[in-house]
Design an enzyme around this catalytic site. Sequence first.
Site, PDB file in Angstrom:
ATOM      1  N   GLY A  15       0.521  -1.329   0.273  1.00  0.00           N
ATOM      2  CA  GLY A  15       0.162  -0.314  -0.236  1.00  0.00           C
ATOM      3  C   GLY A  15       0.637   0.886   0.421  1.00  0.00           C
ATOM      4  O   GLY A  15       1.736   1.584   0.397  1.00  0.00           O
ATOM      5  N   ASP A 145       1.271   1.982   8.638  1.00  0.00           N
ATOM      6  CA  ASP A 145       0.642   1.044   9.611  1.00  0.00           C
ATOM      7  C   ASP A 145       1.779   0.925  10.993  1.00  0.00           C
ATOM      8  O   ASP A 145       1.705   1.220  12.343  1.00  0.00           O
ATOM      9  CB  ASP A 145       0.438  -0.717   9.132  1.00  0.00           C
ATOM     10  CG  ASP A 145      -0.681  -0.372   8.614  1.00  0.00           C
ATOM     11  OD1 ASP A 145      -1.627   0.765   8.222  1.00  0.00           O
ATOM     12  OD2 ASP A 145      -0.811  -1.433   7.628  1.00  0.00           O
ATOM     13  N   MET A 189      -7.898   2.996   9.302  1.00  0.00           N
ATOM     14  CA  MET A 189      -6.630   2.172   9.271  1.00  0.00           C
ATOM     15  C   MET A 189      -6.113   1.645   9.696  1.00  0.00           C
ATOM     16  O   MET A 189      -5.789   1.837  10.891  1.00  0.00           O
ATOM     17  CB  MET A 189      -5.629   2.287   8.178  1.00  0.00           C
ATOM     18  CG  MET A 189      -6.367   2.031   6.614  1.00  0.00           C
ATOM     19  SD  MET A 189      -5.244   2.816   5.200  1.00  0.00           S
ATOM     20  CE  MET A 189      -7.006   2.214   3.750  1.00  0.00           C
ATOM     21  N   GLN A 299      -6.388   8.678   4.093  1.00  0.00           N
ATOM     22  CA  GLN A 299      -5.073   9.257   5.251  1.00  0.00           C
ATOM     23  C   GLN A 299      -4.068   8.397   4.497  1.00  0.00           C
ATOM     24  O   GLN A 299      -3.029   8.960   5.201  1.00  0.00           O
ATOM     25  CB  GLN A 299      -5.564   7.867   6.553  1.00  0.00           C
ATOM     26  CG  GLN A 299      -5.931   6.462   6.340  1.00  0.00           C
ATOM     27  CD  GLN A 299      -6.125   6.291   7.273  1.00  0.00           C
ATOM     28  OE1 GLN A 299      -6.624   5.697   8.385  1.00  0.00           O
ATOM     29  NE2 GLN A 299      -8.206   5.091   6.792  1.00  0.00           N
TER      30      GLN A 299
END
Length: 412
Positions: A15, A145, A189, A299
């Site tokens: 991602g 993340d 997320m 985001q």
Amino acid sequence: MSELKGACIFGQSGGPTSVINASAYGVIDTALKNPNITRVLGAEHGIKGVLNDRLFDMGQEDPKELELLKNTPSSALGSCRYKMADPDVDETDYKRILEIFKKYDVRYFFYNGGNDSMDTCNKISKYMQKVGYECRVMGVPKTIDNDLYGTDHCPGFGSAAKYIATSCMEVYQDARVYDTGMVCVMEIMGRHAGWLAGAAAVATAYGSGPDLVYLPEVDFDMDQFLADVERVYKEKGNCFVAVSEGIHYADGSFVSEAKTSATDGFGHAQLGGLEVFLTEIVKARLGVKVRGIELSLLQRCGAHLASETDIEEACMAGKAAVENAVNGITDKMVGFERDIQDGRYVCRTKLLNLTDVANTEKKVPREWINAEGNNVERPFVDYVLPLIQGEPVLPREDSLPRFARLKKVLAK
């Protein structure tokens, strides 16, 4: 140091983030200027570009366009989610990669991504060592993340955290304009690590953020959640909740009703729709007005709210990968370590073993989450704040963002 001359390949995977191309610029610009690197090639859609012999000659690009990569979101060369088999089980992909490396005399390989991408990087590195082909392999960290093992933080997280905190502050204002109460649920997320959802609490620390924050590090209890929401709503007349998409029950099952809808190329559940599920339950149980918000891709691509610190560090990571490889180092990923000097935040690069990083997730420390499991403590906020600092000067064209426009000339 043994001098090694040859071409390099750079690829992006997983991602994207708003600063992933800053790392690309760090690698490409540094490699183009290094006499030991004879050619700089960019892989189209990550490792798939190598396998399909779709490599761009980055030396053909306009230097000014390359510099614009620092403020261009998403993956400029294209990304992929492709899981390579264990080479002891199936060597097909590895033999093809070796064939391409030999074709272009590739002696340096840089791969930019998160956990799964570092797994790919690690497998390629170990295979090249096994077959005796000298190629220095370096991982360049990337993930909003923030869950890569061994590094204090990851490029991309600071900008995403800043976007989340800012959006929470804005939603907080909007959700309180009427004289009728409302419960607002924002989905953020984060499959197994709650760094992003926790960033919402930065807004709360500055007076305009969620009342409740739920992370996947703590098992979710629906009855307790509803009790928390009802309590806050009765006290304040409103309730603002931030939830990580990966919150799960004690048995490990995801709360999201969309948990089985699909998986990505690595077999991970593609989550989403959690805020719809929770708002329906809150409305049914409490009988109040409810609104759900899913930040989704915003985001990770909100370059207009990027952190200048994040951009600089992302570029630094790419530059460090090239410099270390040329100096004879291989089989590593660039990581970050923080320090405080004269009261100011300082970030330095360090090197981590690819084997240690691959497929290992870094979670939010339990002591940074409150005892009730419905918010984070001050140390979490203090951890995030230095990473969101700085406002980049963004290139504009008629008041709109001016992103890089690469020619993407295929290598011959």
